[in-house]
Design a protein around this motif. Sequence first.
Motif, mmCIF file in Angstrom:
data_model
loop_
_atom_site.group_PDB
_atom_site.id
_atom_site.type_symbol
_atom_site.label_atom_id
_atom_site.label_comp_id
_atom_site.label_asym_id
_atom_site.label_seq_id
_atom_site.Cartn_x
_atom_site.Cartn_y
_atom_site.Cartn_z
ATOM 1 N N ASP A 82 14.228 10.239 -26.372
ATOM 2 C CA ASP A 82 13.330 9.546 -25.455
ATOM 3 C C ASP A 82 12.100 9.009 -26.192
ATOM 4 N N TYR A 83 11.783 7.753 -25.976
ATOM 5 C CA TYR A 83 10.659 7.134 -26.666
ATOM 6 C C TYR A 83 9.319 7.661 -26.165
ATOM 7 N N CYS A 84 9.244 8.041 -24.886
ATOM 8 C CA CYS A 84 7.991 8.606 -24.382
ATOM 9 C C CYS A 84 7.731 9.969 -25.010
ATOM 10 N N ASP A 85 8.790 10.763 -25.202
ATOM 11 C CA ASP A 85 8.630 12.041 -25.899
ATOM 12 C C ASP A 85 8.069 11.809 -27.296
ATOM 13 N N ALA A 86 8.560 10.757 -27.967
ATOM 14 C CA ALA A 86 8.101 10.465 -29.331
ATOM 15 C C ALA A 86 6.618 10.123 -29.344
ATOM 16 N N ILE A 87 6.169 9.299 -28.409
ATOM 17 C CA ILE A 87 4.749 8.936 -28.340
ATOM 18 C C ILE A 87 3.908 10.158 -27.986
ATOM 19 N N ARG A 88 4.392 10.950 -27.045
ATOM 20 C CA ARG A 88 3.660 12.139 -26.637
ATOM 21 C C ARG A 88 3.591 13.171 -27.763
ATOM 22 N N GLY A 89 4.542 13.119 -28.685
ATOM 23 C CA GLY A 89 4.569 14.057 -29.804
ATOM 24 C C GLY A 89 3.663 13.674 -30.962
ATOM 25 N N ILE A 90 3.019 12.524 -30.880
ATOM 26 C CA ILE A 90 2.080 12.134 -31.938
ATOM 27 C C ILE A 90 0.842 13.022 -31.840
ATOM 28 N N ARG A 91 0.468 13.623 -32.946
ATOM 29 C CA ARG A 91 -0.631 14.592 -32.933
ATOM 30 C C ARG A 91 -2.003 13.936 -33.068
ATOM 31 N N LYS A 92 -2.043 12.674 -33.401
ATOM 32 C CA LYS A 92 -3.304 11.963 -33.610
ATOM 33 C C LYS A 92 -3.630 11.110 -32.377
ATOM 34 N N PRO A 93 -4.883 10.717 -32.208
ATOM 35 C CA PRO A 93 -5.243 9.915 -31.040
ATOM 36 C C PRO A 93 -4.461 8.597 -30.978
ATOM 37 N N VAL A 94 -4.004 8.253 -29.775
ATOM 38 C CA VAL A 94 -3.222 7.034 -29.565
ATOM 39 C C VAL A 94 -3.880 6.210 -28.463
ATOM 40 N N ILE A 95 -4.138 4.943 -28.766
ATOM 41 C CA ILE A 95 -4.704 3.999 -27.810
ATOM 42 C C ILE A 95 -3.616 3.029 -27.384
ATOM 43 N N ALA A 96 -3.373 2.908 -26.098
ATOM 44 C CA ALA A 96 -2.459 1.890 -25.584
ATOM 45 C C ALA A 96 -3.259 0.632 -25.280
#
Length: 254
Positions: A82-96
């Motif tokens: 799942d691609y959302c799992d992959a994004i949620r698994g990023i440990r660093k801050p993520v800006i959409a």
Amino acid sequence: MNDIAFDIDHHIATLTLTRPHKLNAVTPDMTTRIREAAHEINTNRDIRVVVLTGSGKAFCAGSDIAELDSYPTAWEFRDRPDYCDAIRGIRKPVIAAVNGYAFGGGLEMAMSCDIRLAAGTASFAAPEIKLGWIGGGGMAAFLTHSIGPSNAALMLYTGDPITAQQALAWGLVSATHPSEDLLPAARELAGRMAERAPVAAQTGKLNLRAAYAMPLENCIQYERDLQTVSFATQDAAEGREAFKQKRPAKFTGR
């Protein structure tokens, strides 16, 4: 055809969905690339902040529906990467940087990020109910936390889109910008965040996640433990020294 662009500049990784003719709808191959990029982000110490965006008039229209019948059974569909799992698994801050349509899995992908900025022309929807199913990447949980149970129910039960202005009023996004200013604004914010202490940013992200799931007293104790971890770093010592010397701190992520 490469439907994902990934580049790194000044501690900022930019991940762009580049399938505009299909509104950046995600295929299994794209999911693989997103998962690979997430792994690179987590393991590359030079990367401190991530900007996620789309090309064309869409941020992401979710999963490519034409691909969904390729799963032999509903159970295999359930167990797909799942691609959302992959994004949620990023440990660093993520800006959409939501440049356009964020529908279905695209809305879930945006909500899997830590901060959401939107173009004034963007729109958001949970349209799965119109096709006979519901979201599976955290749709209900994310919407309830972001916009409250009544507004979440309105989106989930109708599947109808809301505007960027409504999303801002409900707290789904932090700011809106003219389309041409969106990516520069996201990168300017990412640049400011990249100047901060990387370990503190990552422990802060863990702390925010805990705030979703833990009872208050447990969350405060966890926060205190995370504070102790970050306080013991070289960056924290540098921050204290810089404060005493009245100069900007130079953080190294150690």
